[in-house]
Write a protein that holds these residues in place. Structure first.
Motif, PDB file in Angstrom:
ATOM      1  N   MET A 248       0.811  -1.216   0.000  1.00  0.00           N
ATOM      2  CA  MET A 248       0.000   0.000   0.000  1.00  0.00           C
ATOM      3  C   MET A 248       0.852   1.277   0.000  1.00  0.00           C
ATOM      4  N   HIS A 249       1.933   1.296   0.763  1.00  0.00           N
ATOM      5  CA  HIS A 249       2.755   2.506   0.834  1.00  0.00           C
ATOM      6  C   HIS A 249       3.547   2.654  -0.473  1.00  0.00           C
ATOM      7  N   PRO A 250       3.633   3.869  -1.026  1.00  0.00           N
ATOM      8  CA  PRO A 250       4.362   4.040  -2.291  1.00  0.00           C
ATOM      9  C   PRO A 250       5.813   3.534  -2.228  1.00  0.00           C
ATOM     10  N   TYR A 251       6.474   3.641  -1.073  1.00  0.00           N
ATOM     11  CA  TYR A 251       7.845   3.122  -1.002  1.00  0.00           C
ATOM     12  C   TYR A 251       7.844   1.597  -1.040  1.00  0.00           C
ATOM     13  N   GLY A 286       8.168  16.714   7.205  1.00  0.00           N
ATOM     14  CA  GLY A 286       7.005  16.006   6.678  1.00  0.00           C
ATOM     15  C   GLY A 286       7.315  14.537   6.470  1.00  0.00           C
ATOM     16  N   CYS A 287       6.748  13.956   5.412  1.00  0.00           N
ATOM     17  CA  CYS A 287       7.025  12.544   5.095  1.00  0.00           C
ATOM     18  C   CYS A 287       8.461  12.428   4.593  1.00  0.00           C
ATOM     19  N   ALA A 288       9.231  11.518   5.179  1.00  0.00           N
ATOM     20  CA  ALA A 288      10.648  11.381   4.811  1.00  0.00           C
ATOM     21  C   ALA A 288      10.827  10.950   3.356  1.00  0.00           C
ATOM     22  N   PHE A 289       9.769  10.422   2.759  1.00  0.00           N
ATOM     23  CA  PHE A 289       9.850   9.895   1.393  1.00  0.00           C
ATOM     24  C   PHE A 289       9.363  10.926   0.363  1.00  0.00           C
ATOM     25  N   HIS A 290       8.943  12.125   0.798  1.00  0.00           N
ATOM     26  CA  HIS A 290       8.189  12.985  -0.120  1.00  0.00           C
ATOM     27  C   HIS A 290       9.003  13.473  -1.315  1.00  0.00           C
ATOM     28  N   ASP A 291      10.348  13.609  -1.143  1.00  0.00           N
ATOM     29  CA  ASP A 291      11.169  14.073  -2.273  1.00  0.00           C
ATOM     30  C   ASP A 291      11.199  13.071  -3.424  1.00  0.00           C
ATOM     31  N   ARG A 292      10.858  11.819  -3.141  1.00  0.00           N
ATOM     32  CA  ARG A 292      10.997  10.770  -4.157  1.00  0.00           C
ATOM     33  C   ARG A 292       9.658  10.144  -4.542  1.00  0.00           C
ATOM     34  N   CYS A 293       8.588  10.622  -3.931  1.00  0.00           N
ATOM     35  CA  CYS A 293       7.295   9.955  -4.097  1.00  0.00           C
ATOM     36  C   CYS A 293       6.512  10.561  -5.262  1.00  0.00           C
ATOM     37  N   ALA A 294       6.079   9.691  -6.182  1.00  0.00           N
ATOM     38  CA  ALA A 294       5.328  10.166  -7.344  1.00  0.00           C
ATOM     39  C   ALA A 294       3.928  10.644  -6.949  1.00  0.00           C
ATOM     40  N   GLN A 295       3.469  10.274  -5.752  1.00  0.00           N
ATOM     41  CA  GLN A 295       2.101  10.648  -5.348  1.00  0.00           C
ATOM     42  C   GLN A 295       2.106  11.754  -4.293  1.00  0.00           C
ATOM     43  N   CYS A 296       3.232  12.444  -4.172  1.00  0.00           N
ATOM     44  CA  CYS A 296       3.388  13.477  -3.133  1.00  0.00           C
ATOM     45  C   CYS A 296       2.315  14.569  -3.268  1.00  0.00           C
ATOM     46  N   ILE A 299       0.446  18.394   1.630  1.00  0.00           N
ATOM     47  CA  ILE A 299       0.594  18.090   3.060  1.00  0.00           C
ATOM     48  C   ILE A 299       1.845  17.244   3.343  1.00  0.00           C
ATOM     49  N   CYS A 300       2.290  16.487   2.330  1.00  0.00           N
ATOM     50  CA  CYS A 300       3.376  15.524   2.554  1.00  0.00           C
ATOM     51  C   CYS A 300       4.688  16.198   2.944  1.00  0.00           C
ATOM     52  N   SER A 301       4.923  17.412   2.463  1.00  0.00           N
ATOM     53  CA  SER A 301       6.170  18.105   2.811  1.00  0.00           C
ATOM     54  C   SER A 301       6.009  18.919   4.090  1.00  0.00           C
ATOM     55  N   ALA A 304       4.498  14.971   9.003  1.00  0.00           N
ATOM     56  CA  ALA A 304       4.854  13.542   8.947  1.00  0.00           C
ATOM     57  C   ALA A 304       3.572  12.715   9.118  1.00  0.00           C
ATOM     58  N   PRO A 305       3.336  11.734   8.238  1.00  0.00           N
ATOM     59  CA  PRO A 305       2.108  10.938   8.373  1.00  0.00           C
ATOM     60  C   PRO A 305       2.178  10.003   9.574  1.00  0.00           C
ATOM     61  N   ALA A 306       1.090   9.923  10.324  1.00  0.00           N
ATOM     62  CA  ALA A 306       1.028   8.974  11.448  1.00  0.00           C
ATOM     63  C   ALA A 306       0.622   7.601  10.906  1.00  0.00           C
ATOM     64  N   ALA A 317       1.986   4.277   7.147  1.00  0.00           N
ATOM     65  CA  ALA A 317       2.206   5.692   7.469  1.00  0.00           C
ATOM     66  C   ALA A 317       2.298   6.469   6.161  1.00  0.00           C
ATOM     67  N   CYS A 318       1.166   6.968   5.687  1.00  0.00           N
ATOM     68  CA  CYS A 318       1.122   7.689   4.410  1.00  0.00           C
ATOM     69  C   CYS A 318      -0.146   8.529   4.387  1.00  0.00           C
ATOM     70  N   HIS A 319      -0.028   9.777   3.939  1.00  0.00           N
ATOM     71  CA  HIS A 319      -1.207  10.663   3.910  1.00  0.00           C
ATOM     72  C   HIS A 319      -2.271  10.197   2.914  1.00  0.00           C
ATOM     73  N   LEU A 320      -1.925   9.312   1.989  1.00  0.00           N
ATOM     74  CA  LEU A 320      -2.945   8.793   1.056  1.00  0.00           C
ATOM     75  C   LEU A 320      -4.043   8.060   1.810  1.00  0.00           C
ATOM     76  N   PHE A 321      -3.721   7.595   3.030  1.00  0.00           N
ATOM     77  CA  PHE A 321      -4.693   6.791   3.783  1.00  0.00           C
ATOM     78  C   PHE A 321      -5.216   7.517   5.009  1.00  0.00           C
TER      79      PHE A 321
END
Ligand code: SF4
Length: 323
Positions: A248-251, A286-296, A299-301, A304-306, A317-321
């Motif tokens: 589910m998580h983009p990473y 924010g989300c540690a993955f946001h610089d590399r995430c195609a779905q950023c 809010i992601c930057s 940090a998603p809980a 842990a992703c704002h998509l959910f």
């Protein structure tokens, strides 16, 4: 999950960065950031992620081989972080570590017999007869004959040396073992033998494993639950098959897309990540993955998603959910 043996909550491990002439602390490497997980009796729980993501530091922090900066580690209901050095030393007979490199972890000047006796002498006061019986028992369990006990590490193959490392970890009768990349230094042909041995010993000795690996196929083979780490954080965790079949998580999706297909006719798209893993000394806001995430998203930057619990029980842990 079977009855809970280990409960880790909010674990953080930071390493100071020293600078200047007087070696002042000028910052911190955030090696482990707010990691929470539970491991049941006789369960194999895997930590997976790229090199440098904090897997090994997490394992060593749980065992307090590295002192955590914050968080709680409860083993069989007891708070390990509250134990003094002597109490923790005694507790280590119940919690052991299998090292990655069987070449570096065995003293070349000691015979296998001495290598196996050493942990017993560290943790127990026993007559020599009992030590001999225990050494013979573990040598049998990992598949060595008595006449091999007086050989030195260089007289064994890589797979045999890793079996000696496993025997050293298990000879004190632990209930919980951190296996840190236990097969990654071995030839592929030997890996399956060592993995099968670990699974067989788990059944016989009722062991729980925290299995750390960057090898996604090995993790799928051996674990019942898995947590995916990125830059010191767990981004997704759940039943291994559920996570592998439907990440589910983009990473997690990008990581698992790199596994070769079992059936070449299956459609599959490899997700190529742009950019590099950010520095844990300067993790992004924010989300540690946001610089590399195609779905950023915006809010992601910023935040940090809980981790959220999904309907199938996994945590993502992703704002998509979010809500
Ligand atoms: Fe991507 Fe945003 Fe989810 Fe992070 S929180 S993985 S940037 S969508």
């Amino acid at each position: 999950m079977s009855q809970e043996l280990l409960d880790v909550q909010g674990l953080k491990t930071y390493f100071p960065i020293k600078g200047g002439v007087i070696r002042k602390t000028v910052g911190y490497v955030h090696a482990v950031e707010d990691v929470s997980l539970t491991i049941g009796e006789q369960e194999t729980f895997a930590l997976v992620g790229e090199s440098g993501c904090g897997k090994s530091t997490t394992g060593r922090s749980i065992l307090r081989l590295i002192e955590p900066t914050a968080g709680q580690v409860r083993f069989d209901g007891q708070d390990l972080c509250a134990l003094d050095a002597e109490a923790m030393r005694k507790k280590r007979r119940d919690m052991q570590l299998i090292f990655q490199d069987p070449y570096a972890s065995l003293n070349p000047r000691m015979t296998m017999r001495k290598l196996l006796e050493e942990p017993l002498r560290t943790h127990f006061t026993q007559p020599q007869k009992e030590i001999d019986e225990r050494v013979h028992w573990i040598a049998d369990a990992v598949g060595f004959s008595r006449d091999q006990l007086d050989r030195y590490p260089h007289q064994f193959s890589g797979g045999q040396r890793q079996r000696i490392s496993i025997a050293r970890a298990l000879i004190t009768g632990p209930r919980f073992v951190v296996a840190d990349e236990p097969v990654s230094a071995l030839d592929v042909s030997i890996q399956a033998q060592v993995l099968n041995l670990l699974m067989q010993l788990q059944q016989e000795l009722k062991l729980s494993y925290l299995f750390i690996s960057h090898d996604l196929n090995v993790v799928r083979h051996i674990s019942t639950r898995v947590a995916v780490m990125y830059l010191g954080r767990i981004v997704e965790s759940g039943d291994t098959e559920a996570v592998y079949c439907h990440p589910m998580h983009p990473y997690t999706q990008a990581l698992l897309s790199a596994i070769p297909r079992r059936d070449p006719s299956e459609p599959k798209t490899r997700i190529h990540l742009e950019g590099d893993v950010p520095s844990p000394a300067n993790p992004p806001k924010g989300c540690a993955f946001h610089d590399r995430c195609a779905q950023c998203m915006k809010i992601c930057s910023e935040e940090a998603p809980a981790p959220r619990v999904m309907p199938d029980g996994r945590r993502v842990a992703c704002h998509l959910f979010d809500g």
